[in-house]
Design an enzyme around this catalytic site. Structure first.
Site, mmCIF file in Angstrom:
data_model
loop_
_atom_site.group_PDB
_atom_site.id
_atom_site.type_symbol
_atom_site.label_atom_id
_atom_site.label_comp_id
_atom_site.label_asym_id
_atom_site.label_seq_id
_atom_site.Cartn_x
_atom_site.Cartn_y
_atom_site.Cartn_z
ATOM 1 N N ASP A 1 0.799 -0.924 -0.340
ATOM 2 C CA ASP A 1 0.160 -0.052 0.048
ATOM 3 C C ASP A 1 1.043 1.073 -0.009
ATOM 4 O O ASP A 1 1.649 1.108 0.192
ATOM 5 C CB ASP A 1 -0.705 0.362 1.129
ATOM 6 C CG ASP A 1 -1.590 0.943 1.067
ATOM 7 O OD1 ASP A 1 -2.618 1.265 0.577
ATOM 8 O OD2 ASP A 1 -2.163 1.403 2.641
ATOM 9 N N LYS A 2 0.517 2.416 -0.649
ATOM 10 C CA LYS A 2 1.589 3.552 -0.277
ATOM 11 C C LYS A 2 0.759 4.208 0.979
ATOM 12 O O LYS A 2 1.591 4.358 1.632
ATOM 13 C CB LYS A 2 0.540 4.215 -1.759
ATOM 14 C CG LYS A 2 2.178 5.350 -1.602
ATOM 15 C CD LYS A 2 1.559 6.460 -2.458
ATOM 16 C CE LYS A 2 0.082 7.367 -2.371
ATOM 17 N NZ LYS A 2 0.455 8.387 -1.599
#
Lengths: 343, 1158
Positions: free
Chosen positions: B401-402
């Site tokens: 995920d960022k």
């Protein structure tokens, strides 16, 4: 200040211990096998092995060994007549001669081959409690003894089981032939079994006379006389602590085996068997031909390494040499890689 | 239709108040069919423990196998050992496991008892008040009163609170680990807020759904005597295990009790995942079974032939008790089973137990690693799945995920664009001007009370209002730090990290190192505020205490950042109740907005709205905030000219923000006419009362209202990269791991972050895939694939590899993952160095993981921090949760929880590698050990007529496996360091040895023969060789001697011990004190135990009774000579396998040599 420090400590309650163990940083020794260690190591091991090998080989070579097969398969054999299963109380006589002194103490073995004392159901078939003199087991032997547990009249066999039942019952007498006359070579039957077997593991029941303990029991099927008559002359060699019986009860590990029969330690023969002619009188009772077995007698003297065995010495020599050769090869390889620019 | 309706009604429950029936016998109680509140989490009862536990244990195939063998031993014709003795090993294993289970169950029993006897307040009709009872006395239909900071005993439908607006705050940290306060409100329309609640006046029937485990969903309605239905949802349910906060007391109606409560239904034990190694292990066990059967067949056949060759019955052949001998073929048949019993140890009985112990040890070291400890949050790495540690060493793809994973998720308000004008936040001048204009307008609008509401005011109001941030006073905060013992019980159930997400103002003023972003990041902002106050002097007169003590509890850090930003500009959110929100304006006035409805955020709409009635204009105003693409489509076009310009300018600013890597949000406003509101309200009520498809209906109403919005402006929030993220990504990539980033952000933002964290490099060829048409998508895929193929096949490019990166957006991804394009997409993605997926939904994230995992057959790891990553985390082989700013849902769904992204580097490269090599080597060693030992027995069969004789005492055989040679491999599996941590971190390529044959690493390492499979067979061959040596050297040495069976077996046993332990010693790469102690201790233990046993056992274990055997052997020099020779010869090949590369003394070749040995 103190308060903040305490707070910091409390706040970091989850902090792992920073010890060498939990952080997997224990001081470790890494076996770095550099050529400087390995090559000398191999040389030392190789030389040590060669040394041991030589010692073993020389010792083994010095051991004198005389084996005489008396199964009587060949018609020329003096025991041929006895090999007939129908022959009863057959006696045969084997003659042999020695050229040199057979150094004493001489151990006198009988040997059987193709005889599987290590067969599983055979090995299980005994009652160690009975043999340690437990009278309860006289009346009702352990069921491991089956089918040599009770006879047809439901009387217990003592000693029960297949091992005791199949007791080796050939007997030997050794004579030296001096000027045509037979001179008895005294055979020592004491101390041929394990000390612990004779003194601890096997016990006669504490009943005198010993015969009474065997009331209501029968002798094993193949036996010609009951256990309490194995050596009537010597109570310390009678019943379950009869040395021949003890030797037989210690089952051989391999199908070709020998068992100690007597030692020649006494009288004129304490120094060994002098060169000359000998006659071995055999009471041939034990049938082996039916299962293609062989019987033999073995005379041998022993050293610190036991009986004659050349294998171990040779093996040590071979492995030792191998190590030395390998270290040489490694040295060459090492030199090649270590100084490549010189080539 | 009717049937389905009836079926649906069956899924509902009718609950009535117990009070009218108080004191009646059980048969007349209306709610007698529902379970009480006493819980029992124990698995067993005292009486039935043994049978139940045995039943449980026999689910393991290995246990059945060993018990079957032990039973087989009781059959006289096939037994190999004394039957009673043969039961010992399996009994020991079963007893140990049972003891462990019993202890765990007892702990559960104790905690149950403590919970069940916790006091609580239940209303009693007899005494006309709430009386103290125990939790176990609570029944469905009771009225329970909970006071502040007390734990809710059962699932309660909230009917009354001390708060006049009927609001109750709860903290659900015991359930999901989230510490922010959640708002619950009383069921509206049922009990018209009496100051004192009368439970006896409650005469409605509560109809609710069947119990389920969804913590965020509940539906029920109450049917009044006049048949009017009032609906309620999760917002009126107090869950068992929650703590009541900020509310003096609350009264609820018990709807679910005991095991039917949502928290109990959610409490379903630790996750069980099977590791890749475990699956391979089963294949090896299968090979061992085949080997065993082959050996037994050889034994049976040999026995048959041996018997056939006998002419007559020899004296050593014992007939059965009837004097009858079986035919050779029948004996051979029996012998097959005897052999199975004799050679059973070939299937390692203790392997499974040992693996569990090793994994516990490995987890101990992982969780104790100080490098994986985060001081800021005081949290260690947590291993939630206990049995997949070694999978960490075989990862090939990482899906990350960022937000919150690569970045801090500590949001800093950076820029805003209001009505098409851009105001950067850092420079001193511009905020001043914005401030100026804002206050100008504020004063203008407030003083004149003009109808024209200024957009600047609106913008900041929206910032302050349009959220779900809860204001809690600092004093209330203090109270919360008294968890009590009950709290601890709950945390014992579900141990999760506690993390206070509250950004407290107090800590700022105290000058702690815990800085909220607002103040430290924006010194200019304070300036601005002070300058502003010149223009709004009334602010200085404000009592400073009230606003300084404010603390905001936000569900997402973005919201908190916005509220703080608004506060910095003077728009202070003072209080929020469920129907009002109070904002202090820069002028010092407090505006109280009546909140008519909150259209909460959901990932499909990607926006949230709040509908308020303006206190001055009395108009209905809808403020909406959301992702730019979710908002821009909904803008109305009433006065197209200006709006369009504003929209275009704002879009331009948004694009700029995105390029800087800022997170963008748009704010809009809509004035809702009275008529429109009325008609919408009807729909809304209907939707809220609906029991089927409630969510969709409610969402539909939200969508209905969110149209024709007029744009106010946009914000840019910065989310900084976490420390060492680029390093970590580079290292992971060097380790042969492909890193994909899946984010919900815009492509521009994602690409920007991608460059920042070195996921993308400047020289990379970036393929951008963004299209709305299936055909375009297909052609892009085909063209790119063709080009990439051509490039790699071009002979000029053999040595150089072009780094391709793929950026794909959500819509295109959906097409690319459709079944006909899937293969092409995966093929392309495989050739890319990195892949960035933007604007993807949680479902797409998990779909990407699943597709890659299935198509490429690779080990995948997903790492994320938010609820939107849960799907992905569960879809991957290993899910890693980052305990970040976005709650604990990701952590709860994960197998491992870390606190920073950079921890991934050490977790994978060091611990993953270690766990994998350690466990793999340990398992191989285990198989080797058993084969080497058991084969001694097998070779002996050739010399005892294949009769199943063991030449080693059975007890000693048991001890051999249970004591003498069990601890060293476990230690090896926990502690061996084949390569140091520094080396593993410095040379990430070393990680590749754990990966399978699907990656480039295969071509590099194949020649080293590193693979498990071949290693297994090499070890098996080695075991055969060693057993041959260990048997035949003593055999030849003792040939033609008077040695007896067990005296022959003793040196064999001793030699095996030395060979097996020295074999392990060669495998051990680093010797610590513990290694020395355990290896030498095992040898010493062998001699002590065997000497003691042979000194005592005169008739204890017929037929062997090894009395004085070792003693007499140890007095014989031959014993030592044979032992030395045999051990050296047995280990010579293994020693030499390790030796050759050693003289070069190059570190890497040393490493390779260590790999050689594996």
């Amino acid at each position: 200040m103190g308060r903040t420090k305490k707070m910091v400590k409390e706040e970091l309650a989850n902090r792992p211990d920073n010890t060498a163990f939990t952080q997997q940083r224990l001081p470790a020794w890494q076996p770095m096998l550099s050529a400087g260690i390995v090559i000398p190591g191999f040389v030392i091991i190789g030389l040590a092995f060669i040394g041991i090998g030589v010692a073993l080989f020389v010792t083994s070579q010095s051991i004198q060994l005389l084996e005489l097969d008396y199964t009587g398969v060949e018609q020329t054999s003096p025991c041929f007549k006895c090999s007939d299963p129908n022959a009863k109380n057959c006696m045969c006589e084997l003659t042999f001669s020695t050229d040199t002194l057979f150094k004493g103490p001489v151990f006198f073995y009988y040997g059987l081959s193709n005889y599987f004392q290590n067969y599983r159901s055979y090995g299980v078939s005994k009652d160690d409690d009975q043999l340690s003199g437990n009278l309860d087991n006289f009346k009702s032997p352990s069921d491991t003894c089956a089918p040599y547990e009770y006879d047809r009249n439901n009387k217990p066999f003592v000693p029960c089981g297949a091992v005791a039942n199949s007791l080796f019952n050939d007997t030997f007498k050794l004579y030296q032939i001096v000027n045509g006359a037979k001179k008895v070579v005294p055979l020592d039957g004491k101390g041929i079994s394990w000390w612990t077997d004779y003194n601890i593991k096997y016990r006669n029941p504490a009943v005198t006379p010993l015969k009474n303990a065997f009331n209501g029991t029968v002798k094993p099927l193949y036996w010609s006389k009951p256990a309490y008559e194995l050596d009537p002359s010597d109570p310390a060699n009678n019943g379950f602590i009869n040395q021949d019986f003890l030797v037989w009860m210690r089952r051989a590990a391999l199908p070709d085996f020998r068992k100690l029969y007597r030692r020649i330690t006494d009288g004129d023969y304490a120094e060994g068997l002098p060169a000359g002619n000998y006659s071995l009188q055999i009471a041939y009772n034990y049938p082996v031909l039916s299962f293609e077995g062989r019987k033999k007698v073995v005379f041998s003297n022993v050293s610190w390494m036991g009986g004659k065995n050349e294998f171990l010495g040779i093996a040590y020599l071979v492995i030792g040499s191998l190590c030395v050769v390998m270290s040489v090869v490694m040295l060459i390889v090492y030199a090649k890689f270590k100084f490549p620019e010189e080539e | 239709l009717k049937i389905s309706q009836r079926a649906r009604e069956k899924d509902l429950r009718n609950l009535a108040s117990n009070l009218p029936y108080e004191g009646l016998e059980k048969g007349k109680q209306p709610n007698r069919y529902f379970p009480g509140n006493a819980i029992k989490t124990t698995k067993y009862t005292l009486l039935l423990f043994i049978p139940m536990n045995l039943f449980e244990q026999f689910h393991r195939l290995a246990n059945i196998y060993f018990v079957g063998l032990a039973i087989l031993n009781f059959v006289p014709v096939v037994n190999a050992f004394q039957p009673e003795v043969a039961l010992i090993p399996i009994c020991v294993i079963l007893c140990l496991t049972a003891l462990k289970d019993a202890w765990e169950d007892f702990r559960r029993y104790q905690s149950d008892r403590k919970l069940n006897n916790t006091p609580c307040l239940i209303y009693s009709r007899k005494e006309k008040q709430f009386v103290e009872r125990r939790w176990k006395d609570v029944r469905v239909g009771d009225f329970v009163r909970v006071v502040c900071n007390e734990i809710v005993p059962a699932d309660l439908l909230l009917l009354h609170t001390s708060d006049p607006s009927g609001v109750c705050h709860i903290e659900t940290s015991n359930l999901d680990g989230e510490t922010n306060l959640k708002l619950r409100r009383t069921m509206s329309g049922l009990c018209i807020s009496h100051p004192v609640f009368e439970p006896e006046s409650f005469n409605s029937v509560v109809v609710c759904e069947k119990p389920n485990n969804n913590l965020n969903h509940f539906k029920c309605y109450a049917e009044k005597p006049d048949k009017e239905k009032v609906g309620a949802g999760i917002e009126s349910l107090l869950l068992r295990g929650c703590t009541v906060r900020n509310t003096d007391h609350a009264v609820g109606f018990v709807v679910y009790a005991g095991h039917e409560t949502k928290s109990m239904l959610n409490n379903n034990g630790p996750r069980y995942k099977r590791s890749k190694l475990e699956r391979k292990l089963n294949i090896n066990v299968f090979f061992c079974v085949i080997l065993l059967f082959t050996m037994c067949l050889i034994g049976a056949l040999g026995h048959f032939l041996w018997l056939q060759a006998l002419p007559v019955v020899p004296p050593f052949l014992v007939p059965d008790s009837n004097g009858h001998l079986d035919s050779p073929s029948l004996s051979g048949f029996y012998m097959f089973f005897t052999m199975i019993i004799l050679l059973q140890v070939l299937i390692p009985i203790s392997l499974y137990v040992s693996i569990e112990l090793v994994k516990i040890g490995q987890i101990f070291f992982i969780t104790n690693d100080i490098d994986l400890y985060d001081e800021d949050t005081d949290s260690r790495v947590q291993c939630k799945a206990l049995n997949i540690t070694e999978d960490l060493g075989q990862i090939e793809y990482i899906f990350s995920d960022k937000t919150g994973t690569l970045t801090e998720n500590k949001m800093v308000f950076r820029r805003c664009s209001i009505m098409g004008t851009e105001y950067p936040h850092k420079e001193n001048g511009k905020p001043l001007s914005s401030c100026y204009s804002t206050f100008h307008w504020v004063s203008h609008s407030c003083s004149s009370s003009s109808q024209k509401i200024d957009p600047y005011l609106d913008f900041f109001l929206a910032l302050a209002i349009c959220n779900t941030v809860v204001v809690s006073m600092a004093t209330a905060q203090r109270q919360r730090v008294s968890p009590g013992s009950l709290h601890r019980i709950f945390t014992f159930w579900q141990r999760k990290p506690k993390r206070n997400r509250t950004i407290s103002e107090d800590s700022v003023t105290e000058g702690d190192d815990f800085n909220p972003p607002v103040k430290t990041e924006e010194p200019g902002d304070i300036n601005g505020l002070q300058t502003c106050s010149l223009y709004a002097p009334s602010q200085c007169n404000m009592p400073a205490t009230t606003s300084d003590n404010l603390s905001y509890e936000a569900e997402s850090p973005d919201e908190a950042a916005l509220v703080y930003a608004a506060k910095a500009y003077g728009f202070t959110l003072l209080a929020r109740t469920h129907d009002s929100v109070t904002v202090r304006l820069p002028s010092g006035e407090d505006l109280v907005f009546e909140v008519l409805d909150t259209l909460t955020f959901d990932p499909i709409r990607k926006r949230m709205s709040i509908l308020v009635r303006h206190p001055i204009t009395k108009k209905f105003v809808l403020y909406t905030k959301g992702a730019d693409y979710a908002i821009m489509e909904l803008l109305g076009t009433p006065y197209a000219g200006i709006q369009k310009n504003i929209a275009a300018d704002t879009q331009h600013h948004l694009d700029c923000y995105a390029k800087e890597g800022l997170r963008t949000l748009c704010f809009t406003k809509k004035i809702v006419s009275d008529k429109m509101y009325e008609s919408w309200l009807v729909n809304r009520r209907r939707a809220l009362a609906a029991i089927d498809n409630r969510e969709e209906l409610v969402m539909d109403t939200a969508v209905q209202l969110e149209t024709n919005l007029s744009l106010l402006g946009a914000t840019g929030i910065e989310d900084r990269l976490q420390e060492s993220v680029p390093d970590t990504i580079v290292a992971l990539r060097e380790a042969g791991i492909q890193v994909w980033v899946l984010t919900g952000d815009k492509p521009e933002t994602a690409v920007n972050i991608g460059y920042a964290c070195r996921l993308l490099e400047d020289e990379d060829l970036v393929i951008n895939m963004s299209t709305v048409f299936q055909l375009t998508c297909t052609s892009i895929l085909d063209c790119t694939l063709e080009e990439v193929r051509r490039y790699s096949e071009d002979p000029r490019n053999v040595d150089t590899t072009q780094d391709i990166s793929l950026v794909i957006d959500g819509r295109t991804l959906t097409m690319a993952l459709s079944s006909d394009l899937q293969d092409r997409f995966v093929d392309l993605a495989k050739r890319c160095r990195s892949v960035l997926c933007c604007r993807v939904t949680p479902l797409q994230k998990s779909r990407v993981v699943k597709v890659v995992r299935e198509k490429l057959k690779v080990m995948t790891l997903a790492v994320g921090d938010g609820a939107n990553d849960v799907n992905m985390i569960q879809a991957a082989d290993i899910g890693i949760g980052i305990s970040g700013q976005e709650g604990m849902q990701a952590v709860m769904a994960s197998d491992f929880a870390i606190s920073r992204f950079r921890h991934l580097k050490k977790l994978l490269l060091v611990h993953g590698h270690w766990c994998y090599t350690r466990l793999a080597n340990m398992i191989i060693y285990f198989f080797y050990k058993n084969v080497a030992y058991v084969n001694l027995l097998f070779w002996y069969q050739f010399f005892c007529g294949f009769s199943g004789t063991a030449m080693i005492d059975y007890w000693l055989m048991i001890f051999f496996n249970l004591f003498f040679t069990s601890v060293p491999p476990i230690m090896f599996g926990i502690m061996d360091n084949d390569v140091s941590a520094e080396m593993l971190l410095g040379v990430p390529e070393l990680y590749r040895m754990g990966q399978g044959c699907n990656s480039i690493s295969c071509y590099i390492f194949t020649h080293l023969g590193l693979f498990w499979f071949s290693t297994f067979w090499v070890s098996m061959l080695d075991a055969f060789y060693q057993s041959l040596v260990c048997f035949f050297i003593p055999y030849l040495a003792y040939q033609d001697s008077d040695i007896d069976v067990f005296t022959f077996g003793t040196p064999l046993n001793t030699i095996s011990l030395f060979t097996i332990l020295l074999h392990l010693s060669i495998e051990i790469k680093a010797w610590t004190v513990i290694h020395w102690v355990i290896i030498l201790g095992s040898v010493v233990l062998y001699f002590i135990v065997t000497l003691a046993y042979s000194g005592l056992c005169i008739t204890c274990n017929p037929p062997s009774n090894p009395y004085w055997i070792l003693q007499s052997q140890m007095a014989d020099p031959m014993f030592y000579l044979i032992c030395i020779l045999t051990t050296v010869v047995a280990l010579l090949p293994r020693y030499h396998k390790c030796y050759p590369p050693c003289p070069f003394n190059v570190p890497l070749s040393v490493l390779q040599s260590s790999f050689f040995m594996n």
